[in-house]
Design an enzyme around this catalytic site. Structure first.
Site, PDB file in Angstrom:
ATOM      1  N   ASP A   8    -105.750 -53.358 -10.488  1.00 23.58           N
ATOM      2  CA  ASP A   8    -105.468 -54.324  -9.422  1.00 23.58           C
ATOM      3  C   ASP A   8    -106.575 -55.386  -9.467  1.00 23.58           C
ATOM      4  O   ASP A   8    -107.405 -55.403 -10.401  1.00 23.58           O
ATOM      5  CB  ASP A   8    -105.337 -53.627  -8.054  1.00 23.58           C
ATOM      6  N   CYS A  66    -109.198 -49.681 -10.214  1.00 25.42           N
ATOM      7  CA  CYS A  66    -109.059 -50.408  -8.941  1.00 25.42           C
ATOM      8  C   CYS A  66    -110.460 -50.434  -8.335  1.00 25.42           C
ATOM      9  O   CYS A  66    -111.444 -50.214  -9.060  1.00 25.42           O
ATOM     10  CB  CYS A  66    -108.001 -49.795  -8.033  1.00 25.42           C
ATOM     11  N   GLY A  67    -110.593 -50.693  -7.046  1.00 27.59           N
ATOM     12  CA  GLY A  67    -111.932 -50.787  -6.467  1.00 27.59           C
ATOM     13  C   GLY A  67    -112.706 -49.489  -6.610  1.00 27.59           C
ATOM     14  O   GLY A  67    -113.837 -49.460  -7.086  1.00 27.59           O
ATOM     15  N   THR A  68    -112.074 -48.405  -6.180  1.00 28.33           N
ATOM     16  CA  THR A  68    -112.713 -47.086  -6.270  1.00 28.33           C
ATOM     17  C   THR A  68    -112.194 -46.254  -7.432  1.00 28.33           C
ATOM     18  O   THR A  68    -112.801 -45.247  -7.802  1.00 28.33           O
ATOM     19  CB  THR A  68    -112.429 -46.274  -4.991  1.00 28.33           C
ATOM     20  N   GLY A  69    -111.045 -46.604  -7.952  1.00 26.25           N
ATOM     21  CA  GLY A  69    -110.349 -45.773  -8.939  1.00 26.25           C
ATOM     22  C   GLY A  69    -109.444 -44.738  -8.289  1.00 26.25           C
ATOM     23  O   GLY A  69    -108.648 -44.088  -8.970  1.00 26.25           O
ATOM     24  N   GLY A  71    -107.047 -45.043  -5.574  1.00 28.09           N
ATOM     25  CA  GLY A  71    -105.648 -45.397  -5.334  1.00 28.09           C
ATOM     26  C   GLY A  71    -104.843 -45.474  -6.618  1.00 28.09           C
ATOM     27  O   GLY A  71    -103.731 -44.942  -6.713  1.00 28.09           O
ATOM     28  N   HIS A  99    -110.516 -30.122 -21.234  1.00 30.22           N
ATOM     29  CA  HIS A  99    -109.943 -29.053 -20.411  1.00 30.22           C
ATOM     30  C   HIS A  99    -108.608 -29.428 -19.771  1.00 30.22           C
ATOM     31  O   HIS A  99    -107.747 -28.573 -19.597  1.00 30.22           O
ATOM     32  CB  HIS A  99    -110.909 -28.653 -19.291  1.00 30.22           C
ATOM     33  N   ASN A 100    -108.466 -30.684 -19.373  1.00 23.48           N
ATOM     34  CA  ASN A 100    -107.273 -31.084 -18.613  1.00 23.48           C
ATOM     35  C   ASN A 100    -106.256 -31.853 -19.453  1.00 23.48           C
ATOM     36  O   ASN A 100    -105.178 -32.184 -18.960  1.00 23.48           O
ATOM     37  CB  ASN A 100    -107.655 -31.953 -17.406  1.00 23.48           C
ATOM     38  N   ARG A 134    -107.624 -21.171 -23.226  1.00 27.89           N
ATOM     39  CA  ARG A 134    -107.251 -20.833 -21.849  1.00 27.89           C
ATOM     40  C   ARG A 134    -106.804 -22.047 -21.052  1.00 27.89           C
ATOM     41  O   ARG A 134    -106.077 -21.930 -20.071  1.00 27.89           O
ATOM     42  CB  ARG A 134    -108.417 -20.127 -21.164  1.00 27.89           C
ATOM     43  N   HIS A 135    -107.244 -23.228 -21.495  1.00 30.90           N
ATOM     44  CA  HIS A 135    -106.864 -24.422 -20.738  1.00 30.90           C
ATOM     45  C   HIS A 135    -105.418 -24.832 -20.976  1.00 30.90           C
ATOM     46  O   HIS A 135    -104.821 -25.524 -20.154  1.00 30.90           O
ATOM     47  CB  HIS A 135    -107.814 -25.570 -21.073  1.00 30.90           C
ATOM     48  N   ARG A 138    -103.124 -23.680 -18.222  1.00 29.98           N
ATOM     49  CA  ARG A 138    -103.228 -24.423 -16.961  1.00 29.98           C
ATOM     50  C   ARG A 138    -102.587 -25.799 -17.067  1.00 29.98           C
ATOM     51  O   ARG A 138    -101.959 -26.286 -16.121  1.00 29.98           O
ATOM     52  CB  ARG A 138    -104.692 -24.537 -16.549  1.00 29.98           C
TER      53      ARG A 138
HETATM   54  C1  RB5 Z   1    -108.529 -52.950  -2.813  1.00 28.81           C
HETATM   55  O1  RB5 Z   1    -109.189 -53.575  -1.781  1.00 28.81           O
HETATM   56  C2  RB5 Z   1    -108.886 -51.482  -2.854  1.00 28.81           C
HETATM   57  O2  RB5 Z   1    -108.433 -50.833  -1.703  1.00 28.81           O
HETATM   58  C3  RB5 Z   1    -108.305 -50.816  -4.075  1.00 28.81           C
HETATM   59  O3  RB5 Z   1    -108.728 -51.499  -5.204  1.00 28.81           O
HETATM   60  C4  RB5 Z   1    -108.684 -49.374  -4.323  1.00 28.81           C
HETATM   61  O4  RB5 Z   1    -110.055 -49.174  -4.231  1.00 28.81           O
HETATM   62  C5  RB5 Z   1    -107.907 -48.359  -3.599  1.00 28.81           C
HETATM   63  O5  RB5 Z   1    -108.004 -47.145  -3.877  1.00 28.81           O
END
Ligand code: RB5
Length: 149
Positions: A8, A66-69, A71, A99-100, A134-135, A138
Site C-alpha cells: 500500500d 504496508c506500514g506495519t506489515g 494488515g 519450518h513454515n 516434522r514440519h 504441520r
Molecule cells: C496505513 O495507514 C496503515 O494502516 C497500513 O499501512 C498498515 O500498517 C496496516 O496494517
C-alpha cells in the site's frame, strides 16, 4: 526465481527499494502496485493481488509491505495456498521458509529500515523448506485448513 512485489502507500518506499535490490541481484520481479506513496490505498487490495500471483504459480515467492506489515499479511493469508510471514528480523525470515514453508514475506515500511529489510529478504530467499521432516506434517495441516475450521 520469480518474485512478486506489492504494497500500500505506507509500504511503497520499501517495496520500491526491495524491488530494485532484488532486480540488482538477478531476480525477475513483477510489481502489482501500488504506484505512489502520495495517495492512500487499501493494503487489502495489494496483499490479495500479490497473493493471487503466487497462488497461480506466476511467481515463486511474494514480498509485500504496508506500514506495519500486519494488515497486508492478514490480507494475503486469506488467499488459498498462501503462507505469508510477517518478519522483523533475519531469524524469523529463515524460520518462515525452513519450518513454515512461507511463500510470502510481509514487512513493515514504518517499522524497519532499508538495510534490515534487505537482510531479511536475503535470509528469506536463501533458505528453503526442510521437506519430509516434522514440519511437513504441520504445513500439511495448514494447507488443509478451511474457513470456519
Ligand atoms: C496505513 O495507514 C496503515 O494502516 C497500513 O499501512 C498498515 O500498517 C496496516 O496494517
Amino acid at each position: 526465481m520469480n518474485l512478486v512485489f506489492g504494497s500500500d502507500h505506507a509500504g511503497y518506499d520499501l517495496k520500491q527499494h526491495l524491488l530494485q535490490y532484488a532486480q540488482s541481484k538477478g531476480y525477475t520481479c513483477l510489481d502489482v502496485g501500488t504506484e505512489t506513496a502520495a495517495d492512500a490505498c487499501s493494503y487489502v487490495d495489494y496483499g490479495v493481488k500479490a497473493a493471487q500471483v503466487v497462488h497461480k504459480g506466476e511467481a515463486d515467492l511474494g514480498i509485500i509491505a504496508c506500514g506495519t506489515g500486519i494488515g497486508i499479511s492478514i490480507a494475503a493469508n486469506k488467499s488459498p495456498g498462501i503462507r505469508c510471514a510477517l518478519c522483523t528480523n533475519e531469524y524469523m525470515a529463515r524460520m518462515a521458509r525452513q519450518h513454515n514453508n512461507a511463500n510470502m514475506l510481509a514487512l513493515g515500511g514504518r517499522v524497519i529500515g532499508f538495510r534490515l529489510a534487505e537482510s531479511i529478504l536475503d535470509a528469506f530467499l536463501a533458505q528453503s523448506f526442510e521437506t519430509g521432516g516434522r514440519h511437513q506434517k504441520r504445513v500439511d495441516e495448514l494447507n488443509r485448513l478451511q474457513p470456519g475450521d
